[in-house]
Scaffold this active site. Structure first.
Site, PDB file in Angstrom:
ATOM      1  N   GLU A 120     -11.733  10.415  -5.636  1.00  0.00           N
ATOM      2  CA  GLU A 120     -11.742  10.480  -4.169  1.00  0.00           C
ATOM      3  C   GLU A 120     -10.998  11.714  -3.677  1.00  0.00           C
ATOM      4  O   GLU A 120     -11.464  12.411  -2.767  1.00  0.00           O
ATOM      5  CB  GLU A 120     -11.105   9.222  -3.580  1.00  0.00           C
ATOM      6  CG  GLU A 120     -11.058   9.238  -2.051  1.00  0.00           C
ATOM      7  CD  GLU A 120     -10.491   7.961  -1.471  1.00  0.00           C
ATOM      8  OE1 GLU A 120      -9.766   8.046  -0.465  1.00  0.00           O
ATOM      9  OE2 GLU A 120     -10.783   6.875  -2.009  1.00  0.00           O
ATOM     10  N   LYS A 176       0.842  -1.198   0.000  1.00  0.00           N
ATOM     11  CA  LYS A 176       0.000   0.000   0.000  1.00  0.00           C
ATOM     12  C   LYS A 176       0.872   1.241   0.000  1.00  0.00           C
ATOM     13  O   LYS A 176       1.957   1.256   0.584  1.00  0.00           O
ATOM     14  CB  LYS A 176      -0.910   0.037   1.244  1.00  0.00           C
ATOM     15  CG  LYS A 176      -1.776   1.303   1.308  1.00  0.00           C
ATOM     16  CD  LYS A 176      -2.614   1.397   2.570  1.00  0.00           C
ATOM     17  CE  LYS A 176      -3.362   2.731   2.603  1.00  0.00           C
ATOM     18  NZ  LYS A 176      -4.216   2.879   3.809  1.00  0.00           N
ATOM     19  N   GLU A 183      -7.884  -2.411   3.222  1.00  0.00           N
ATOM     20  CA  GLU A 183      -7.085  -1.218   3.473  1.00  0.00           C
ATOM     21  C   GLU A 183      -7.221  -0.782   4.934  1.00  0.00           C
ATOM     22  O   GLU A 183      -6.241  -0.422   5.592  1.00  0.00           O
ATOM     23  CB  GLU A 183      -7.550  -0.091   2.537  1.00  0.00           C
ATOM     24  CG  GLU A 183      -6.780   1.212   2.707  1.00  0.00           C
ATOM     25  CD  GLU A 183      -7.334   2.332   1.837  1.00  0.00           C
ATOM     26  OE1 GLU A 183      -7.023   3.498   2.128  1.00  0.00           O
ATOM     27  OE2 GLU A 183      -8.085   2.038   0.884  1.00  0.00           O
ATOM     28  N   GLU A 208      -9.756  12.777  11.795  1.00  0.00           N
ATOM     29  CA  GLU A 208      -9.053  11.599  12.313  1.00  0.00           C
ATOM     30  C   GLU A 208      -8.171  11.883  13.521  1.00  0.00           C
ATOM     31  O   GLU A 208      -7.173  12.615  13.434  1.00  0.00           O
ATOM     32  CB  GLU A 208      -8.196  10.969  11.209  1.00  0.00           C
ATOM     33  CG  GLU A 208      -7.530   9.679  11.638  1.00  0.00           C
ATOM     34  CD  GLU A 208      -6.891   8.935  10.481  1.00  0.00           C
ATOM     35  OE1 GLU A 208      -6.382   7.827  10.704  1.00  0.00           O
ATOM     36  OE2 GLU A 208      -6.904   9.456   9.351  1.00  0.00           O
TER      37      GLU A 208
END
Length: 401
Positions: A385, A155, A249, A205
């Site tokens: 996105e 990733k 993910e 977050e």
């Protein structure tokens, strides 16, 4: 002394039945460029004055922060705290200060006045330059996916930027108002990072918080844009919860958070499946990890440094992902995907992942948005996105792609 004017580092959440009307929004209203402003789901902070700057030298960041807090106490400061921003590259200089004064209030969500809308942005004539162009970004995604299929790494998070230039000076207080009132339950910040420079944004977050021996982390990974149509919005949320790509993910990030915190904790609670959180523009897969520290010696900042960077902002393996980022992104991330927050001499604090943000200087804003790239990623979807993530800030300044 009113709640909003106290100099303090600890504030309990307001009683929902008796909200402190105006306490939090008064700090939001009082912000001026050069101040340190940070609103979290637990508190609202407004700090002023240069105070003590955390130096940049060969010592570990936690040691430098501890020394600066100790110096502030020695100079007569009562209950000092450090506030500011730490860059993505941990070897680069941080923008951390122990300000001269700190005003603390309950969270914005406890203040009924936060429901009042911010003034709409004036029709602006923004010049917008994408760096890189969306097509170039898509090629970078495709190249990374090809390398993942060859087994080089699993990733990487690739970002792109928008450079916005206005005809006149930026109105940072108005931008902050719009960001805070649009997502008051998130983490809204405006922090000085250099002469005439401000890092401003609204992140969803939490990297990690510590209160006493209690630790909370809330990794987010896997996301999809919201829809103005209610039925479509719900469908997208349900699809995200079942997406094999996004669940994988997300699991990678949660596992990394678990492994990083485990050495510090006597117990950790990690839910088996993620839930959803929403912002005004995005749905995110979310897992709340909670734990108890084995020792109160580990500060919130030490925990944050152990976690940073998570696969949610860098990739895995970390060293390979950093190299791919350096080779692919034609800009320096600076404070984007670093962390912002506060900490005190007791070790308590909150540190937030620096996303949905912009670097502001004179008439220029540089916006950042990234997407987690895995082997199943498609360039067009990842470009879309990032475009959706830009909407958080574009709406705050009245600009459109």
């Amino acid at each position: 002394m009113s709640t909003a004017s106290q100099v303090a580092t600890h504030t309990a959440p307001a009683d929902p039945a008796h909200p402190a009307v105006g306490a939090a929004t008064s700090l939001l209203d009082a912000y001026t460029p050069g101040d340190h402003f940070l609103a979290t789901p637990r508190r609202t902070l407004l700090a002023r004055g240069p105070g003590h700057r955390v130096p940049h030298d060969e010592r570990p960041l936690t040691d430098r922060v501890d020394a600066t807090l100790t110096a502030a106490v020695a100079s007569g400061r009562e209950s000092p705290l450090v506030m500011g921003a730490i860059p993505f590259d941990h070897t680069a200089p941080a923008a951390l200060h122990v300000p001269e004064s700190v005003r603390c209030a309950p969270p914005l969500t406890s203040d009924p006045l936060i429901a009042l809308p911010a003034s709409a942005p004036a029709a602006g004539d923004w010049r917008i330059r994408p760096v890189p162009e969306p097509e170039t970004y898509g090629k970078g995604v495709a190249a990374a996916v090809e390398r993942m299929w060859r087994g080089e790494f699993s990733k990487v998070v690739l970002a792109r930027t928008l450079e916005l230039t206005a005809k006149g000076p930026l109105d940072l207080p108005a931008m902050l108002q719009r960001l805070a009132r649009r997502d008051p339950a998130g983490y809204t910040f405006a922090l000085p990072t250099g002469p005439g420079r401000t890092l401003i944004g609204a992140s969803p977050e939490l990297l990690v918080s510590r209160h006493g021996k209690q630790v909370v982390a809330n990794p987010l990974a896997g996301s999809t844009p919201r829809s103005a149509d209610l039925a479509e919005d719900v469908r997208r949320a349900a699809t995200l919860l079942e997406s094999a790509k996004d669940l994988h993910e997300h699991a990678v990030v949660v596992d990394a958070v678990h492994q990083a915190l485990a050495p510090y904790c006597t117990d950790l609670t990690v839910p088996a499946r993620p839930t959803l959180i929403r912002t005004a523009t995005m749905w995110h897969l979310s897992t709340t990890v909670t734990g108890t520290l084995a020792s109160a010696d580990a500060s919130a900042l030490e925990l944050a440094c152990a976690l940073h960077p998570t696969p949610a902002v860098c990739g895995t393996p970390t060293s390979t992902a950093r190299q791919v980022i350096a080779e692919t992104e034609p800009f320096d991330r600076g404070f984007f995907t670093g962390m912002v927050g506060w900490g005190n001499a007791d070790g308590d604090g909150e540190w937030v992942v620096t996303i949905r943000c912009a670097d502001a200087e004179e008439r220029t804003l540089r916006l950042y948005a990234g997407a987690g790239i895995v082997a199943a990623s498609e360039p067009e979807a990842e470009a879309a996105e990032t475009a959706a993530k830009f909407r958080t800030f574009l709406s705050a300044v009245g600009a459109e792609l």
